[in-house]
Design a protein around this motif. Sequence first.
Motif, PDB file in Angstrom:
ATOM      1  N   SER A 265      -1.643 -10.775  -3.409  1.00 55.40           N
ATOM      2  CA  SER A 265      -2.838 -11.425  -2.860  1.00 55.40           C
ATOM      3  C   SER A 265      -2.688 -11.760  -1.386  1.00 55.40           C
ATOM      4  O   SER A 265      -3.664 -11.721  -0.627  1.00 55.40           O
ATOM      5  N   GLU A 266      -1.467 -12.053  -0.938  1.00 50.75           N
ATOM      6  CA  GLU A 266      -1.255 -12.418   0.467  1.00 50.75           C
ATOM      7  C   GLU A 266      -1.548 -11.265   1.421  1.00 50.75           C
ATOM      8  O   GLU A 266      -1.789 -11.485   2.611  1.00 50.75           O
ATOM      9  N   ALA A 267      -1.530 -10.040   0.906  1.00 54.82           N
ATOM     10  CA  ALA A 267      -1.753  -8.876   1.769  1.00 54.82           C
ATOM     11  C   ALA A 267      -3.128  -8.901   2.416  1.00 54.82           C
ATOM     12  O   ALA A 267      -3.324  -8.326   3.493  1.00 54.82           O
TER      13      ALA A 267
ATOM     14  N   THR B 216       5.101   2.088  -1.484  1.00 52.58           N
ATOM     15  CA  THR B 216       5.055   2.551  -0.102  1.00 52.58           C
ATOM     16  C   THR B 216       5.768   1.537   0.789  1.00 52.58           C
ATOM     17  O   THR B 216       5.387   0.364   0.849  1.00 52.58           O
ATOM     18  N   ILE B 217       6.833   1.995   1.474  1.00 50.75           N
ATOM     19  CA  ILE B 217       7.613   1.103   2.340  1.00 50.75           C
ATOM     20  C   ILE B 217       7.708   1.721   3.743  1.00 50.75           C
ATOM     21  O   ILE B 217       8.087   2.874   3.883  1.00 50.75           O
ATOM     22  N   THR B 218       7.301   0.928   4.733  1.00 51.18           N
ATOM     23  CA  THR B 218       6.525  -0.288   4.680  1.00 51.18           C
ATOM     24  C   THR B 218       5.114   0.040   4.197  1.00 51.18           C
ATOM     25  O   THR B 218       4.727   1.206   4.175  1.00 51.18           O
ATOM     26  N   ASN B 219       4.341  -1.012   3.859  1.00 47.57           N
ATOM     27  CA  ASN B 219       3.017  -0.814   3.274  1.00 47.57           C
ATOM     28  C   ASN B 219       1.996  -0.615   4.387  1.00 47.57           C
ATOM     29  O   ASN B 219       1.416  -1.571   4.909  1.00 47.57           O
ATOM     30  N   ASN B 220       1.758   0.628   4.735  1.00 49.04           N
ATOM     31  CA  ASN B 220       0.936   0.970   5.901  1.00 49.04           C
ATOM     32  C   ASN B 220      -0.471   0.401   5.787  1.00 49.04           C
ATOM     33  O   ASN B 220      -1.007  -0.165   6.745  1.00 49.04           O
ATOM     34  N   SER B 221      -1.099   0.554   4.629  1.00 50.83           N
ATOM     35  CA  SER B 221      -2.476   0.086   4.473  1.00 50.83           C
ATOM     36  C   SER B 221      -2.570  -1.430   4.400  1.00 50.83           C
ATOM     37  O   SER B 221      -3.659  -1.987   4.510  1.00 50.83           O
ATOM     38  N   ALA B 222      -1.457  -2.115   4.191  1.00 51.30           N
ATOM     39  CA  ALA B 222      -1.412  -3.577   4.227  1.00 51.30           C
ATOM     40  C   ALA B 222      -0.716  -4.013   5.509  1.00 51.30           C
ATOM     41  O   ALA B 222       0.256  -4.763   5.506  1.00 51.30           O
ATOM     42  N   ALA B 223      -1.222  -3.496   6.627  1.00 48.58           N
ATOM     43  CA  ALA B 223      -0.781  -3.909   7.961  1.00 48.58           C
ATOM     44  C   ALA B 223       0.692  -3.660   8.236  1.00 48.58           C
ATOM     45  O   ALA B 223       1.335  -4.405   8.982  1.00 48.58           O
ATOM     46  N   GLY B 224       1.252  -2.616   7.632  1.00 47.15           N
ATOM     47  CA  GLY B 224       2.636  -2.268   7.905  1.00 47.15           C
ATOM     48  C   GLY B 224       3.631  -3.310   7.449  1.00 47.15           C
ATOM     49  O   GLY B 224       4.735  -3.413   7.992  1.00 47.15           O
ATOM     50  N   GLN B 225       3.267  -4.062   6.401  1.00 46.38           N
ATOM     51  CA  GLN B 225       4.127  -5.150   5.940  1.00 46.38           C
ATOM     52  C   GLN B 225       5.261  -4.626   5.064  1.00 46.38           C
ATOM     53  O   GLN B 225       5.096  -3.673   4.304  1.00 46.38           O
ATOM     54  N   PRO B 226       6.421  -5.258   5.143  1.00 44.16           N
ATOM     55  CA  PRO B 226       7.586  -4.772   4.400  1.00 44.16           C
ATOM     56  C   PRO B 226       7.562  -5.145   2.924  1.00 44.16           C
ATOM     57  O   PRO B 226       6.800  -6.016   2.485  1.00 44.16           O
ATOM     58  N   VAL B 227       8.425  -4.478   2.177  1.00 48.41           N
ATOM     59  CA  VAL B 227       8.608  -4.684   0.740  1.00 48.41           C
ATOM     60  C   VAL B 227      10.052  -5.130   0.520  1.00 48.41           C
ATOM     61  O   VAL B 227      10.985  -4.532   1.055  1.00 48.41           O
ATOM     62  N   SER B 228      10.243  -6.175  -0.264  1.00 49.88           N
ATOM     63  CA  SER B 228      11.586  -6.684  -0.505  1.00 49.88           C
ATOM     64  C   SER B 228      12.343  -5.798  -1.487  1.00 49.88           C
ATOM     65  O   SER B 228      11.747  -5.077  -2.298  1.00 49.88           O
ATOM     66  N   VAL B 229      13.658  -5.879  -1.433  1.00 47.88           N
ATOM     67  CA  VAL B 229      14.479  -5.168  -2.412  1.00 47.88           C
ATOM     68  C   VAL B 229      14.287  -5.776  -3.801  1.00 47.88           C
ATOM     69  O   VAL B 229      14.248  -5.060  -4.808  1.00 47.88           O
ATOM     70  N   ALA B 230      14.133  -7.098  -3.860  1.00 49.21           N
ATOM     71  CA  ALA B 230      13.902  -7.744  -5.153  1.00 49.21           C
ATOM     72  C   ALA B 230      12.634  -7.211  -5.808  1.00 49.21           C
ATOM     73  O   ALA B 230      12.612  -6.944  -7.021  1.00 49.21           O
ATOM     74  N   ASN B 231      11.579  -7.029  -5.032  1.00 52.17           N
ATOM     75  CA  ASN B 231      10.342  -6.476  -5.581  1.00 52.17           C
ATOM     76  C   ASN B 231      10.546  -5.031  -6.019  1.00 52.17           C
ATOM     77  O   ASN B 231      10.035  -4.602  -7.064  1.00 52.17           O
ATOM     78  N   THR B 232      11.325  -4.278  -5.257  1.00 49.43           N
ATOM     79  CA  THR B 232      11.615  -2.888  -5.610  1.00 49.43           C
ATOM     80  C   THR B 232      12.320  -2.817  -6.963  1.00 49.43           C
ATOM     81  O   THR B 232      12.009  -1.957  -7.799  1.00 49.43           O
ATOM     82  N   ARG B 233      13.268  -3.714  -7.185  1.00 53.87           N
ATOM     83  CA  ARG B 233      13.964  -3.739  -8.480  1.00 53.87           C
ATOM     84  C   ARG B 233      12.989  -4.008  -9.622  1.00 53.87           C
ATOM     85  O   ARG B 233      13.059  -3.376 -10.690  1.00 53.87           O
TER      86      ARG B 233
ATOM     87  N   GLY C 176       3.916  -6.119  11.672  1.00 54.23           N
ATOM     88  CA  GLY C 176       4.658  -5.123  10.911  1.00 54.23           C
ATOM     89  C   GLY C 176       5.650  -4.358  11.765  1.00 54.23           C
ATOM     90  O   GLY C 176       5.906  -4.717  12.923  1.00 54.23           O
ATOM     91  N   GLY C 177       6.184  -3.289  11.222  1.00 54.44           N
ATOM     92  CA  GLY C 177       7.267  -2.590  11.888  1.00 54.44           C
ATOM     93  C   GLY C 177       6.851  -1.482  12.823  1.00 54.44           C
ATOM     94  O   GLY C 177       7.533  -1.207  13.811  1.00 54.44           O
ATOM     95  N   HIS C 178       5.737  -0.817  12.536  1.00 58.51           N
ATOM     96  CA  HIS C 178       5.376   0.353  13.329  1.00 58.51           C
ATOM     97  C   HIS C 178       4.108   0.155  14.135  1.00 58.51           C
ATOM     98  O   HIS C 178       3.748   1.012  14.944  1.00 58.51           O
ATOM     99  N   ALA C 179       3.402  -0.956  13.898  1.00 56.62           N
ATOM    100  CA  ALA C 179       2.095  -1.127  14.516  1.00 56.62           C
ATOM    101  C   ALA C 179       1.710  -2.598  14.548  1.00 56.62           C
ATOM    102  O   ALA C 179       2.184  -3.401  13.742  1.00 56.62           O
ATOM    103  N   VAL C 180       0.823  -2.916  15.478  1.00 61.31           N
ATOM    104  CA  VAL C 180       0.145  -4.204  15.481  1.00 61.31           C
ATOM    105  C   VAL C 180      -1.240  -3.974  14.898  1.00 61.31           C
ATOM    106  O   VAL C 180      -1.951  -3.042  15.302  1.00 61.31           O
ATOM    107  N   TYR C 181      -1.617  -4.802  13.938  1.00 58.40           N
ATOM    108  CA  TYR C 181      -2.931  -4.691  13.303  1.00 58.40           C
ATOM    109  C   TYR C 181      -3.813  -5.837  13.791  1.00 58.40           C
ATOM    110  O   TYR C 181      -3.409  -7.008  13.750  1.00 58.40           O
ATOM    111  N   LEU C 182      -4.997  -5.488  14.259  1.00 63.35           N
ATOM    112  CA  LEU C 182      -5.951  -6.474  14.751  1.00 63.35           C
ATOM    113  C   LEU C 182      -6.951  -6.809  13.660  1.00 63.35           C
ATOM    114  O   LEU C 182      -7.380  -5.935  12.898  1.00 63.35           O
TER     115      LEU C 182
END
Length: 448
Positions: A139-141, A177-194, A337-343
């Motif tokens: 939801s925070e995305a 998808t890491i990082t989550n491009n459509s959610a403003a390039g936000q990262p994904v934790s390893v804990a979530n990946t597990r 995010g890591g690759h872009a600034v989202y406005l």
Amino acid sequence: MVAYKSKMVEQISLPSSAQRERNLEEAGYNVFNLAAEDVFIDLLTDSGTGTMSDDQWAALIRGDEAYAGSRSFDRLESAVADVMGFERVVPTHQGRGAENVLYGTLLSEGDVALNNTHFDTTRAHVANQGADPVDCPVSEAHDPEADEPFKGNFSLDRARSVVDEVGAERVPLVILTITNNSAAGQPVSVANTRRVREFADEIDATFVIDACRFAENAAFVTRREDEFADADVSSVAREQLGYADAVVMSGKKDGLVNVGGFVATDDEDLFEECKQRAILYEGFPTYGGMAGRDLAAMAVGLREAVDEAYVADRIEGVRRLGSRLAEAGVPVYEPTGGHAVYLDASAAFPHIPDEAFPGQALVCELYREGGVRGVELGSFAFPETDRPELVRLAVPRRTYHREHFDHVVETAAAALEERDAVSGYEIASEPSVPELRHFTATLEPRSS
């Protein structure tokens, strides 16, 4: 500390204000239709637009162009094994070629594919197989102001509700998808990946990681996930990718090259199926639509992508641009995010309703004001999806310098000075594939 010096330069120029206005109109107010020479600072995408290193250029010269069994493929295969942990590689001409190979193998009519958030080509490839792409963001995305470290995470609650509705037998594929491009390039934790790995096992689904920006994601993990505070980027990347059955990769992102991609897996049966499909759509399995020189350059680029100095410079440069834009009063999705600034286009133009595409209005104003090209990733790019109205300013790797970013900040601030006078847009023409609308559709200013 900047980690590079320039060895080659290209002259660029800013078209006049009148010319920029004509260019916009002739492009149908879709900046994809602009000629590159008419763009001053090009932040349309970070895909294949970056600058290669001297070692990569040296690899180009040494490229082996043999049709079958080239040394260049051997180097790529070795790099994928060392950096990402997968022994079997199917090269493709770029990321969407890899999506076609993998998702064409895994999906059939009536299936459902779950993803933290599908990007445009991913969504289109899933739909092209007759399957249904379903997003499962946290939801925070959708909150540009939420101060959360991993807003790119996959929502297991959302995924389980979909499985409860359609049945596990209809969900053969789970994508992260890491990082989550459509959610403003936000990262994904390893804990979530597990946890996603465990969920995929529960429903007997293949777990795929879209690894386009795997190194950037790993860098965020080392900075934001306590378990990995003392880890290096390369070890985090290997662990995170290791939870997947397969990865789909665009080498044009964290492969640091201008073309190329691949599917990688340790599943021998899946590898064989992908290899046969790749022969049909891409080329022989040891070149896959790429020249040998490009295979060799990507082998070097993968290793450079997990270099601590490189990735620190990359993350910090994007963060600095986001901070400067925010200081100038431009609404920015936080954290950067890591690759872009989202406005945040809704905050920039609160008087423009979503159906009039406030993001596209902001994209046009950035070009009109200063020749800066970004891309809308809201309701124009993703029709009939519930996403924030965002504009992405994607930063090509190792390409622009401080003076260029000064211009971007000044342009964005100036574009908002007369925001009340900016109106929205409406579609003039669009393609038959809605998932790919923003690439070729044309628009016209909405009558006030």
